[in-house]
Design a protein around this motif. Structure first.
Motif, short mmCIF file in Angstrom:
data_model
loop_
_atom_site.label_atom_id
_atom_site.label_comp_id
_atom_site.label_asym_id
_atom_site.label_seq_id
_atom_site.Cartn_x
_atom_site.Cartn_y
_atom_site.Cartn_z
N ASP A 30 1.19 -1.64 -0.18
CA ASP A 30 0.07 0.13 0.14
C ASP A 30 0.85 0.89 -0.15
O ASP A 30 1.84 1.55 1.29
CB ASP A 30 -1.43 -0.25 1.10
N GLY A 61 -0.95 6.36 -1.95
CA GLY A 61 -1.35 7.37 -1.00
C GLY A 61 -1.65 9.16 -1.53
O GLY A 61 -1.84 9.55 -0.55
N ASN A 104 -4.19 11.88 -2.35
CA ASN A 104 -5.19 12.14 -2.20
C ASN A 104 -6.41 13.22 -3.47
O ASN A 104 -5.96 13.74 -4.22
CB ASN A 104 -5.73 14.00 -0.41
N HIS A 154 4.12 12.22 0.09
CA HIS A 154 3.86 11.43 -1.56
C HIS A 154 5.31 11.02 -2.10
O HIS A 154 4.94 9.85 -2.63
CB HIS A 154 2.59 11.98 -2.29
N HIS A 204 -4.45 3.33 -2.98
CA HIS A 204 -5.25 4.08 -1.79
C HIS A 204 -5.20 5.01 -1.61
O HIS A 204 -4.72 6.03 -1.09
CB HIS A 204 -4.76 2.99 -0.02
N GLY A 223 -6.58 8.32 -0.83
CA GLY A 223 -8.03 9.09 -0.27
C GLY A 223 -8.14 9.40 -0.44
O GLY A 223 -8.49 10.96 -1.39
N TYR A 271 -10.83 7.50 9.43
CA TYR A 271 -9.83 7.00 8.92
C TYR A 271 -9.11 5.09 8.81
O TYR A 271 -9.34 4.61 8.42
CB TYR A 271 -8.18 8.23 8.67
N ASP A 322 -8.97 1.86 7.02
CA ASP A 322 -8.31 1.37 7.09
C ASP A 322 -8.84 -0.07 7.36
O ASP A 322 -8.47 -1.55 6.79
CB ASP A 322 -7.16 1.67 7.86
N TYR A 382 2.55 -1.30 5.03
CA TYR A 382 2.26 -0.15 4.22
C TYR A 382 3.07 0.88 4.35
O TYR A 382 3.63 1.63 5.19
CB TYR A 382 1.18 0.08 5.75
N VAL A 420 3.75 4.21 4.36
CA VAL A 420 3.58 6.29 4.73
C VAL A 420 4.65 6.28 6.20
O VAL A 420 5.02 5.83 6.66
CB VAL A 420 2.34 5.31 5.61
N GLN A 457 2.83 8.64 10.98
CA GLN A 457 1.65 8.00 11.03
C GLN A 457 1.12 6.74 11.55
O GLN A 457 0.08 5.97 11.84
CB GLN A 457 1.07 7.88 9.42
N HIS A 460 -1.28 6.15 14.21
CA HIS A 460 -2.74 5.32 13.21
C HIS A 460 -1.75 3.84 12.63
O HIS A 460 -3.24 3.44 12.95
CB HIS A 460 -2.76 6.48 11.85
N PHE A 461 -1.59 3.66 12.68
CA PHE A 461 -0.73 1.62 12.34
C PHE A 461 -0.81 1.32 13.58
O PHE A 461 -1.29 -0.27 13.36
CB PHE A 461 0.06 1.71 10.97
#
Ligand code: ARG
Length: 588
Positions: free
Chosen positions: A120, A123, A125, A134, A160, A162, A325, A329, A347, A349, A353, A356-357
């Protein structure tokens, strides 16, 4: 045939085993001291002696004794407290070189048990311009998919997109202000919308920042965007139809941009594709007690005993009933489980983040959506300006990806002109070369650091043809290509390889190390070891090229041998470039 390093490790392993000590201690590493005489060393005698409670030098003596007479060993000696210095047997050089020369994988093995690996990355947006974060995700993710694929795993990559957050509400409401008469805004109309999109990419790029700026200072404006987002998520047909247009327009533009970057995705799915799975997932989490109610919201508690820092619960459904979010996921993990069934998902990223993960992975594990360790956050650091802070434009904004790329290509173009390179190939080809050099410059600069390292964006350094840079590697490959052309014109053909000169042997050992670099890159989910390898290889070639005449060699056998070595080097170097997402021109 295993690599020379692996053959020596195996011999050492046998030596350790003969003394009833663990084979793993026999692992050899390239040696830094005196590599011309002893290119490898093994440091296993010290820990082994500790284990067996004997003297390390004495133990090393026994090991060396065992080694004498083995066909892989040229020479072995003890150094210092019990290091073992090693030289491979003569015949290994030519045998291994011949094998690499004949192998289309240039000596790198495929993995024993291939896995299905989902990556993934990218990403971007919808409607928000891509920024330098990015870029890192795209460059790193693309190289990882090339590495895993080359190594024999089955890879599925997904951009993926956004396309499911507040930015959609911003776009809808801002467009409504500009063109209120469009059918999408009339709640009474529920189908038969025009098939042509009402906006193009320029409109999207304008509408989003416009709305987001207004919402920053105007609470009521923000509320309108929120309400539109909620209505969109609840399925209002006009908004859904608009969403589809926005996504289509964005994807068309992104495909062009990513195509120009040489970055490929198997799947162009977005957050919105996971939406249909959300209601069922939420119900299931509630029913099984994975989620619990908290202040009117539904959350998954993910904190664990012994956590160094407190991890907040993942909010599955907010107080206002919105999916967030983390919810998307989780639904995406479910979707991938049902449609793809990956053994491992990476992932790629931004480090920022991480929490979050961590929340998402723990929630997924808790719900039995993924096995422990099957989801991995491949984190990366920031790209900084020369002031050491996050890279910003002059007026403090975030750098647009498109601007970064075009400035790199422009700088590459100047560099080529300064160096008198790609001068007589025609304007069109010159531009193509400048593009390759510019992209190689930024990609290599990004990948050569271990991914969590922050680095300073310095185009002057990145685009230099000297030092550890992408352009240097392209130039190295181009030099060999031109040599191969001249050989062909002169009717010289590559023949069997004999590595007699020190520079030839050194080059063979460089070639020999490719497989290990590949394994490590996959292991660490970081292509920097391939960057290091490619650079070492290019340097070894350069030394070989200046010390060992090829086309002007007197002896035809030597000529053919050296040419074969050059050809093998080119093959491996181009493979490395390919794994890093770079490409060398034919000439420059
Ligand atoms: N769109 C997100 C961003 O720009 C990145 C998406 C990362 N992937 C994911 N599965 N959450 O920050």
């Amino acid at each position: 045939m295993p690599s020379i390093a692996d053959q020596l490790s195996a011999a050492l392993g046998d030596a350790f085993a003969s003394l009833e000590l663990p084979r793993e201690l026999g692992r050899v590493t390239p040696s830094k001291q005196n590599p011309e005489v002893f290119p490898f060393q093994c440091n296993g005698a010290m820990p082994a002696a500790k284990q067996a409670k004997t003297n390390p030098r004495e133990l090393a003596g026994k090991l060396v004794e065992f080694l004498h007479g083995l066909p892989q060993i040229g020479a072995a000696e003890i150094a210092g407290p019990g290091f073992i210095n090693l030289r491979p047997a003569e015949h290994l050089y030519s045998e291994r070189a011949a094998e690499i020369a004949a192998d289309e994988r240039a000596g790198a093995d495929v993995v024993e048990t291939p896995r299905k690996v989902m990556i993934d990355f990218g990403g971007p947006n919808v409607a928000k311009p891509m920024h330098v974060g990015h870029l890192r995700s795209s460059v790193l993710g693309d190289s990882l998919q090339r590495l895993f694929r080359f190594r024999g795993d089955e890879v599925v990559s997904d951009i993926h997109l956004g396309d499911w957050g507040l930015q959609m509400g911003h776009l809808i409401t801002e467009l409504e202000d500009e063109q209120p008469d469009l059918p999408y805004f009339d709640a009474a109309i529920t189908d038969g919308y025009p098939s042509e999109p009402p906006v193009d990419i320029e409109d999207l790029a304008r509408l989003y920042p416009q709305a987001s700026a207004k919402a920053k200072s105007d609470e009521a404006r923000l509320e309108r965007s929120r309400a539109a987002t909620a209505e969109l998520q609840a399925g209002r047909p006009g908004y859904r139809a608009l969403l589809k247009h926005f996504i289509d327009v964005s994807v068309a533009a992104l495909k062009k941009d990513f195509g120009a970057l040489g970055v490929h995705f198997d799947l162009w799915k977005g957050e919105s594709d996971a939406d249909p799975l959300i209601p069922g997932l939420v119900e299931d989490f509630k029913a099984r007690g994975v989620a619990e109610e908290s202040d009117g919201a539904w959350v998954v508690r993910v904190a664990r005993e012994g956590d160094k820092k407190e991890l907040a619960p993942l909010i599955l459904v907010s107080k206002t009933g919105a999916a967030l979010y983390g919810t998307t996921d989780l639904a995406t993990i479910l979707d991938r489980k049902q449609t793809i069934g990956p053994d491992l998902t990476l992932y790629v990223v931004d480090l920022a983040q991480s929490d979050h993960f961590e929340q998402v992975f723990r929630a997924a594990e808790k719900a039995g959506l993924a096995a422990e360790g099957a989801l991995e956050h491949v984190k990366f650091g920031t790209v900084n300006g020369k002031d050491g802070k996050r890279l910003r434009t002059r007026d403090g904004g975030t750098f647009r990806l498109a601007d970064l790329i075009s400035s790199a290509i422009q700088r590459a173009d100047e560099r080529l002109k300064e160096a008198g390179l790609a001068a007589d190939v025609g304007a069109e080809e010159h531009d193509r070369v400048a593009r390759m050099v510019g992209l190689a410059a930024i990609k290599f600069a990004d990948l050569q650091n271990y991914r969590t390292t922050n680095y300073v964006f310095d185009l002057d350094r990145f685009t230099s043809f000297e030092g550890k840079t992408g352009p240097y590697l392209l130039y190295a490959a181009v030099r060999v290509k031109s040599l191969m052309r001249r050989a062909e014109e002169a009717g010289v053909k590559p023949g069997s390889i004999q590595a007699d000169a020190a520079e030839e042997r050194d080059l063979v050992l460089s070639l020999d190390a490719f497989g290990a670099a590949l394994d490590q890159a996959c292991e660490n989910r970081a292509p920097n070891t391939i960057c290091d390898h490619a650079f070492t290889l290019a340097q070894a070639f350069s030394k070989f090229y200046s010390a060992c005449p090829i086309l002007s060699a007197e002896d035809d056998v030597v000529k053919a041998s050296r040419l074969a070595l050059a050809q093998a080097t080119l093959k491996q170097l181009e493979l490395c470039l390919h794994l890093l997402g770079m490409e060398a021109p034919e000439r420059m």
